[in-house]
Scaffold this motif. Structure first.
Motif, PDB file in Angstrom:
ATOM      1  N   SER A 126       0.825  -1.212   0.000  1.00 42.05           N
ATOM      2  CA  SER A 126       0.000   0.000   0.000  1.00 42.05           C
ATOM      3  C   SER A 126       0.858   1.260   0.000  1.00 42.05           C
ATOM      4  N   GLU A 127       2.005   1.204   0.647  1.00 42.49           N
ATOM      5  CA  GLU A 127       2.902   2.356   0.673  1.00 42.49           C
ATOM      6  C   GLU A 127       3.584   2.548  -0.679  1.00 42.49           C
ATOM      7  N   ILE A 128       3.931   1.434  -1.325  1.00 37.00           N
ATOM      8  CA  ILE A 128       4.489   1.537  -2.678  1.00 37.00           C
ATOM      9  C   ILE A 128       3.459   2.154  -3.613  1.00 37.00           C
ATOM     10  N   ALA A 129       2.207   1.692  -3.530  1.00 37.05           N
ATOM     11  CA  ALA A 129       1.152   2.230  -4.392  1.00 37.05           C
ATOM     12  C   ALA A 129       0.931   3.714  -4.133  1.00 37.05           C
ATOM     13  N   LEU A 130       0.957   4.112  -2.865  1.00 38.40           N
ATOM     14  CA  LEU A 130       0.785   5.520  -2.523  1.00 38.40           C
ATOM     15  C   LEU A 130       1.933   6.359  -3.088  1.00 38.40           C
ATOM     16  N   SER A 131       3.144   5.841  -2.982  1.00 40.51           N
ATOM     17  CA  SER A 131       4.302   6.549  -3.518  1.00 40.51           C
ATOM     18  C   SER A 131       4.196   6.699  -5.034  1.00 40.51           C
ATOM     19  N   ILE A 132       3.788   5.643  -5.723  1.00 39.95           N
ATOM     20  CA  ILE A 132       3.629   5.706  -7.175  1.00 39.95           C
ATOM     21  C   ILE A 132       2.572   6.740  -7.558  1.00 39.95           C
TER      22      ILE A 132
END
Length: 207
Positions: A126-132
């Motif tokens: 979820s943090e990777i998706a938010l960063s993207i």
């Protein structure tokens, strides 16, 4: 002779190396950082208390922070074509350099560390998706700016701001996820291939 302390693969060291290429400025470089000489030694910390690369020594001058270094080099070594003396024109360059450091870099940090560096501390999906998502939003801002100028980030002419911005764009293209198409960004990256130092320090296969 200008001395640059830092490994050539570091994105922040590459800013300095590319700037030297644009200025046709001779230098000597020493490998410091992960995999090379430790930046946590008293010797290095006496130059930069943060223990980070790059550091430059220019005679009696010692400087750290890559964006400060490239500004100094352009101002010191006849780089008005990159960093104008006119206050307003310089401010337009500075605002994009600062935006890269304060906003764009922060947006891609988690995704890049998780997807490219494979950092164990950056694997929360979820943090990777938010960063993207955040990274994409900032790249859309850049695309809109490049459509407005039709050329480079601060205007019609290549400037110092394009060096840190281009290195972040290089990371955008080099990070494995589904990228929206930003045509102005893609065209910009192609134009940059004509610049001195681009092929060695940016479009060189390093993220």
């Amino acid at each position: 002779m200008l001395e640059i302390l830092g490994k050539a693969s570091s994105i922040n060291v590459r800013k300095v190396l590319w700037t030297c290429a644009e200025l046709n400025l001779a230098f000597e470089r020493e490998d410091w950082g992960s995999g090379f000489r430790s930046t946590q030694t008293p010797e290095f910390l006496s130059l930069n208390p943060n223990g980070l690369v790059p550091v430059v020594r220019d005679g009696d001058v010692v400087l750290w922070e890559s964006n400060t270094i490239i500004r100094y080099l352009a101002a010191r070594y006849d780089g008005a074509h990159l960093y104008p003396a006119d206050p307003l024109l310089r401010a337009r360059v500075d605002q994009w350099i600062d935006w890269q450091a304060a906003d764009l870099n922060r947006s891609w940090s988690y995704a890049f560390l998780g997807l490219v560096r494979q950092s164990a501390a950056h694997q929360v999906a979820s943090e990777i998706a938010l960063s993207i998502d955040n990274w994409t939003r900032h790249m859309r801002i850049l695309d809109e700016q490049l459509r407005a100028t039709g050329a480079f980030v601060a205007g019609k002419q290549f400037s110092l701001a394009d060096i840190p911005i281009a290195l972040s764009v290089n990371r955008w293209f080099g990070t494995p996820f589904e990228h929206p198409h930003f045509p102005a960004v893609s065209g910009y990256f192609e134009r940059l291939r004509e610049r001195p130092g681009f092929g060695v320090h940016c479009g060189n296969g390093l993220p």
